[in-house]
Design a protein around this motif. Structure first.
Motif, PDB file in Angstrom:
ATOM      1  N   LEU A 137      51.909  91.429  66.992  1.00 44.26           N
ATOM      2  CA  LEU A 137      53.204  91.651  67.711  1.00 44.26           C
ATOM      3  C   LEU A 137      53.409  91.171  68.858  1.00 44.26           C
ATOM      4  CD1 LEU A 137      53.112  95.330  66.279  1.00 44.26           C
ATOM      5  CD2 LEU A 137      54.843  93.694  65.627  1.00 44.26           C
ATOM      6  N   GLN A 168      46.356 100.528  66.209  1.00 45.15           N
ATOM      7  CA  GLN A 168      47.053  99.306  65.535  1.00 45.15           C
ATOM      8  C   GLN A 168      46.443  99.043  64.074  1.00 45.15           C
ATOM      9  OE1 GLN A 168      50.018  98.070  66.267  1.00 45.15           O
ATOM     10  NE2 GLN A 168      50.273  97.901  68.541  1.00 45.15           N
ATOM     11  N   PHE A 220      53.756  99.994  68.260  1.00 45.52           N
ATOM     12  CA  PHE A 220      53.938  98.966  69.560  1.00 45.52           C
ATOM     13  C   PHE A 220      55.060  99.717  70.293  1.00 45.52           C
ATOM     14  CE2 PHE A 220      56.032  95.157  71.168  1.00 45.52           C
ATOM     15  CZ  PHE A 220      55.080  94.648  71.821  1.00 45.52           C
ATOM     16  N   HIS A 275      44.442 101.484  71.840  1.00 50.74           N
ATOM     17  CA  HIS A 275      45.506 101.042  71.172  1.00 50.74           C
ATOM     18  C   HIS A 275      45.188  99.852  70.012  1.00 50.74           C
ATOM     19  CE1 HIS A 275      49.925 100.347  71.219  1.00 50.74           C
ATOM     20  NE2 HIS A 275      49.518  98.987  71.249  1.00 50.74           N
ATOM     21  N   THR A 276      44.278  99.127  70.271  1.00 48.99           N
ATOM     22  CA  THR A 276      44.131  97.959  69.611  1.00 48.99           C
ATOM     23  C   THR A 276      43.308  98.533  68.109  1.00 48.99           C
ATOM     24  OG1 THR A 276      43.545  96.557  71.265  1.00 48.99           O
ATOM     25  CG2 THR A 276      42.755  95.780  69.090  1.00 48.99           C
ATOM     26  N   ALA A 336      60.099  93.569  68.832  1.00 47.97           N
ATOM     27  CA  ALA A 336      58.936  92.702  68.985  1.00 47.97           C
ATOM     28  C   ALA A 336      59.198  91.432  67.975  1.00 47.97           C
ATOM     29  CB  ALA A 336      57.800  93.511  68.304  1.00 47.97           C
TER      30      ALA A 336
END
Ligand code: CDM
Ligand code: ATP
Length: 290
Positions: free
Chosen positions: A160, A132, A147, A128-129, A151
């Motif tokens: 976020l 992003q 995301f 996920h990182t 946020a």
């Protein structure tokens, strides 16, 4: 194989500029929320190795500059060092409903939807990182759409934190028919504002609640509003027709009015749609996706 994803629009309910970086990007503090107005992105996987884009919208490119093409190319570069596995070719069709150049993040949302869909399709090669970080290379708003929930955005918009403090408002969105360049708006921000970093830091959103009378603020609004007074007119109309608050989203040109319930938003929609003099305007009713 075909994958269909729905890419939502966003609104910025709070947007304050808190600094300017040496690369020209602005630091900000923004409360962002997805809303139920969607583009539909359909990815058809084929066995050739090209990325084709189709979008029947006059303002959206169908070449490699489309943000979905950039997203797919960057995904393959990051996940497979530019050598997609067999079947890495695809046709991406975008059915555009989010108005373009509206400050509603349509292109960024399409790109985020493609990144998430490709990562799933190819067995989650990226965390996920990393996804992003890939998104941030495409545009400052892309990480927010990955995301995928309300946020508080900081940095240039890519940092976020969950913001579960919004009420279930219904938004009435008004697009006045003019597409605005985000780069133009940031360029025309009054730079005197950004000289005193200490003073600007107080503009960070802090708190665990969102009060319309206190927090509905957008530092980019005066820039766009001074060039397009129609934005002031729309805000006034929304307020006159029951909105609890009304403001421009992001860099504009769309303006949103917030309503306590859908019935009130629908009444205002009918009145504003009935005005034949505003033929260039397009109105949408969209619940906040809280
Ligand atoms: C206005 C917002 O939509 C609010 O959420 C965003 O700040 C804009 O996000 P975006 O459209 O994804 O922006 P990008 O495509 O990354 O950048 C477009 C242009 O806007 C300016 N830009 C953008 C974001 C930011 N934090 N500071 C900037 O100064 C830069 O000049 C950049 O060249
Ligand atoms: N998939 C896409 N959808 C929409 N616009 C795209 C796309 N790909 C590239 N573009 C280009 O990006 C520009 C702005 O698009 P977009 O509608 O996302 O802006 P915006 O609503 O102002 O976004 P933001 O709120 O992120 O600033 C347009 O000039 C358009 O030609």
């Amino acid at each position: 194989m075909t994958v269909t994803v729905h890419a939502p629009a966003k609104i910025n309910l709070f947007l304050r500029i808190t600094g300017k970086r040496s690369d020209g990007y602005h630091e900000l503090s923004s409360v962002m929320c997805p809303v139920a107005l969607y583009d539909t992105v359909t990815i058809t996987f084929g066995d050739d190795d090209g990325i084709q884009v189709a979008c029947a919208h006059p303002a959206v490119p169908e070449d490699s500059s489309n943000l979905v093409a950039r997203a797919a190319a960057l995904f393959f570069e990051t996940a497979f060092a530019g050598c997609p596995p067999l079947g890495g070719g695809m046709r991406i069709h975008i059915e555009k409903r989010i108005p373009v150049g509206a400050g509603l993040g349509g292109g960024s949302s399409d790109a985020a939807a493609v990144l998430v869909a490709l990562n799933r399709h190819f067995g989650l090669p990226l965390t996920h990182t990393t996804l992003q970080a890939v998104g941030a290379r495409i545009g400052a708003d892309v990480p927010f759409f990955i995301f995928g929930a309300p946020a508080l955005a900081t940095g240039i918009g890519e940092q976020l934190a969950a913001f579960p403090y919004l009420a279930p408002w219904t938004a009435l969105l008004v697009y006045p028919g003019v597409a605005i360049s985000t780069a133009w708006v940031y360029k025309n921000l009054n730079l005197r504002l950004t000289k005193d970093e200490k003073k600007l830091s107080k503009f960070h959103f802090n708190g665990r609640f969102f009060r319309l009378d206190e927090h509905l603020v957008n530092d980019l609004e005066p820039v766009t509003e001074s060039a397009f007074p129609v934005i002031t007119e729309i805000k006034r109309l929304l307020q006159a027709h029951g909105a609890k608050g009304a403001m421009m989203s992001g860099s504009g040109s769309a303006v949103f009015g917030l309503y306590a319930d859908r019935d009130r938003a629908e009444s205002a929609y009918k009145v504003l749609c009935g005005n034949q003099q505003r033929q260039n305007w397009t109105l949408y009713i969209a619940d906040l996706l809280i």
